[in-house]
Write an enzyme that holds these catalytic residues in place. Structure first.
Site, mmCIF file in Angstrom:
data_model
loop_
_atom_site.group_PDB
_atom_site.id
_atom_site.type_symbol
_atom_site.label_atom_id
_atom_site.label_comp_id
_atom_site.label_asym_id
_atom_site.label_seq_id
_atom_site.Cartn_x
_atom_site.Cartn_y
_atom_site.Cartn_z
ATOM 1 N N HIS A 253 0.819 -1.217 0.000
ATOM 2 C CA HIS A 253 0.000 0.000 0.000
ATOM 3 C C HIS A 253 0.858 1.275 0.000
ATOM 4 O O HIS A 253 0.399 2.323 -0.462
ATOM 5 C CB HIS A 253 -0.948 -0.006 1.208
ATOM 6 C CG HIS A 253 -2.041 -1.023 1.096
ATOM 7 N ND1 HIS A 253 -3.175 -0.814 0.354
ATOM 8 C CD2 HIS A 253 -2.157 -2.287 1.602
ATOM 9 C CE1 HIS A 253 -3.965 -1.875 0.419
ATOM 10 N NE2 HIS A 253 -3.366 -2.796 1.182
ATOM 11 N N ASP A 257 0.141 4.206 -2.515
ATOM 12 C CA ASP A 257 -0.124 5.604 -2.140
ATOM 13 C C ASP A 257 0.709 6.563 -2.981
ATOM 14 O O ASP A 257 0.234 7.633 -3.374
ATOM 15 C CB ASP A 257 0.179 5.810 -0.658
ATOM 16 C CG ASP A 257 -0.856 5.148 0.253
ATOM 17 O OD1 ASP A 257 -1.914 4.753 -0.269
ATOM 18 O OD2 ASP A 257 -0.596 5.042 1.469
ATOM 19 N N GLU A 283 -9.214 4.205 -5.365
ATOM 20 C CA GLU A 283 -8.477 4.654 -6.556
ATOM 21 C C GLU A 283 -9.375 5.425 -7.520
ATOM 22 O O GLU A 283 -9.032 5.596 -8.692
ATOM 23 C CB GLU A 283 -7.852 3.455 -7.267
ATOM 24 C CG GLU A 283 -8.845 2.480 -7.897
ATOM 25 C CD GLU A 283 -9.313 1.392 -6.934
ATOM 26 O OE1 GLU A 283 -9.733 0.325 -7.427
ATOM 27 O OE2 GLU A 283 -9.249 1.606 -5.711
#
Length: 369
Positions: A253, A257, A283
Site C-alpha cells: 500500500h 499511495d 483509486e
C-alpha cells in the site's frame, strides 16, 4: 513599555477639519451675540463695535485662518496650532465677555481638543496654555485683575489640573479599550484561521490533497443548482485507476499511495482552475468540468488520460499505469443521482471494453487513442 499606537481608523486628521469648522461657527455666534448686545449697551456705539466686534473678530479670524492654512498645507505642527488657536479663542472670549463668568469654561477647550489626539504631552501642553492664559488675564486685564484674587487663581488652577487628569484618565481608558479591541480582533482572526484550517481538513483528502467525497457532493449540489438556473454546461467525469488492486497486492500500500498521489497531481495539473477535482474513494477520482461543451470536455479528458498513461513510476515494474473514465453531461431537470450514475455507468463500459479509455454517453463505442 513600548510606544502605544492607535489603529489607523482612529486617525485624527478628520477631527482637525471638524474642530476648525467649529472655530468658524464660534466666530459667527460670537459676532451675532455682540450685535444683539449693541442694542443694549450703554457704551458709545462706535466704541462698542470696535472693541467688542471688529477687533476680537479680526483676531479670531486671523488665528482660524492660520489654522486653516496649516491644515491645507498639511503641516506637521497642525495639532499644536489648533491647540494654540483654542487657547487664544478662550483668551479673547474671556477678555471680551469678562462679565460672563460662564466664559471661563472656554479654558477647558484646549484640553478637550487635545484629548482627541490621544497624546498625553499635548494634553499637558493645553493645560499649560490654559493656565498661562488665565494667569495673564487675571494679572494684566484692566478689569479682570480686580475681579480675581489669589484664592480664585489657585482654585482655577486646581480645577484645570483636575480636568487635565480626567482627560488623561479618559485617554488611558481609551488605550485599554483599543488594546481589548485589538485582542478581540486577533482572537477572532485566529479563530477564523483555525476554522478555515479545520474546514479544509474536513473537506480535503489527506493523502492526495484533493477535495474529498463530502466536498464533492457539496460542490455538485451548488453547481447543479446554478446550472439549472443559468443554463450553462456542466460535465461529470468519474475516473478509476486500472488494475490498482494488483499494484497494492504486489508492491504494498505504501507504493500504491505514491502512485495515487502522482496520478492525482497529474489530473489536477491538466484541468483548468475552473474545474473541480476530488478523490471519490480508493483509486477513484471525480472531476466536474464547467463552461465547455461536451466535445471539449471529452478532448480534455483524453488529454488527461494520455498524460497519465505516459507517467513514469520507478517504484512499479509493470507497464505504464492507466485510467478509465466515464463522462456524463448534465441535462436540465436531471437529478444529481442520475447525473452521477450516468458517469459511473460510462466508467463501467470503459472497464468492460478494455480499460484505458474515455466513454461518454454520446459515443456507443470507446474512443481509444
Amino acid at each position: 513599555m513600548g510606544k502605544k499606537h492607535l489603529p489607523a481608523h482612529l486617525n485624527h486628521i478628520a477631527w482637525n477639519r471638524k474642530i476648525i469648522n467649529v472655530f468658524w461657527v464660534v466666530i459667527i455666534v460670537s459676532v451675532c451675540v455682540e450685535v444683539i448686545n449693541s442694542f443694549f449697551t450703554s457704551r458709545p456705539l462706535e466704541e462698542f463695535i470696535w472693541m467688542f466686534i471688529v477687533l476680537p473678530t479680526t483676531l479670531l479670524i486671523l488665528m482660524v485662518g492660520l489654522a486653516e492654512w496649516s491644515f491645507k498645507k498639511k503641516t506637521k505642527y497642525i495639532d499644536y496650532i489648533i491647540i494654540w488657536t483654542a487657547s487664544m479663542f478662550s483668551a479673547i472670549l474671556i477678555s471680551v465677555h469678562y462679565e460672563m463668568y460662564v466664559m471661563y469654561t472656554s479654558l477647558f477647550f484646549p484640553m478637550l481638543i487635545s484629548t482627541i489626539y490621544f497624546k498625553k504631552k499635548k494634553v499637558w501642553l493645553s493645560f499649560a496654555l490654559s493656565s498661562l492664559t488665565y494667569l495673564l488675564l487675571s494679572t494684566f486685564h484692566p478689569i479682570l485683575k480686580n475681579m480675581n484674587h489669589l484664592m480664585d487663581q489657585i482654585s482655577m488652577i486646581c480645577i484645570l489640573i483636575t480636568s487635565t487628569a480626567i482627560c488623561v484618565g479618559i485617554m488611558s481608558r481609551g488605550y485599554e479599550m483599543v488594546k481589548e479591541l485589538n485582542k478581540a480582533q486577533a482572537d477572532h482572526q485566529d479563530l477564523m484561521v483555525k476554522s478555515t484550517i479545520m474546514e479544509k481538513q474536513v473537506k480535503t483528502d489527506a493523502l492526495t490533497g484533493l477535495y474529498n467525497h463530502m466536498a464533492f457532493y457539496e460542490y455538485m449540489d451548488v453547481l447543479l443548482l446554478q446550472a439549472e438556473t443559468y443554463h450553462y454546461p456542466v460535465h461529470l467525469a468519474v475516473m478509476d485507476i486500472d488494475n490498482f488492486k494488483k499494484i497494492n497486492d504486489t508492491y504494498g500500500h505504501g507504493i500504491g499511495d505514491i502512485v495515487l498521489k502522482r496520478i492525482a497531481k497529474a489530473i489536477k495539473d491538466n484541468v483548468t482552475t475552473d474545474d473541480f477535482v476530488a478523490r471519490y474513494g480508493g483509486e477513484e477520482f471525480v472531476v466536474i468540468l464547467n463552461d465547455i461543451n461536451e466535445e471539449e470536455a471529452f478532448i480534455l479528458l483524453e488529454k488527461v488520460r494520455m498524460v497519465i498513461q505516459r507517467l513514469e513510476h520507478p517504484e512499479v515494474k509493470e507497464e505504464n499505469i492507466t485510467i478509465s473514465t466515464g463522462l456524463q453531461t448534465y441535462r436540465r431537470g436531471m437529478h444529481k443521482q442520475a447525473f452521477f450514475e450516468g458517469a459511473d455507468n460510462s466508467l463501467y463500459v470503459a472497464k468492460r471494453q478494455g480499460k484505458n479509455r474515455v466513454i461518454t454517453e454520446g459515443y456507443s463505442e470507446a474512443i481509444h487513442i
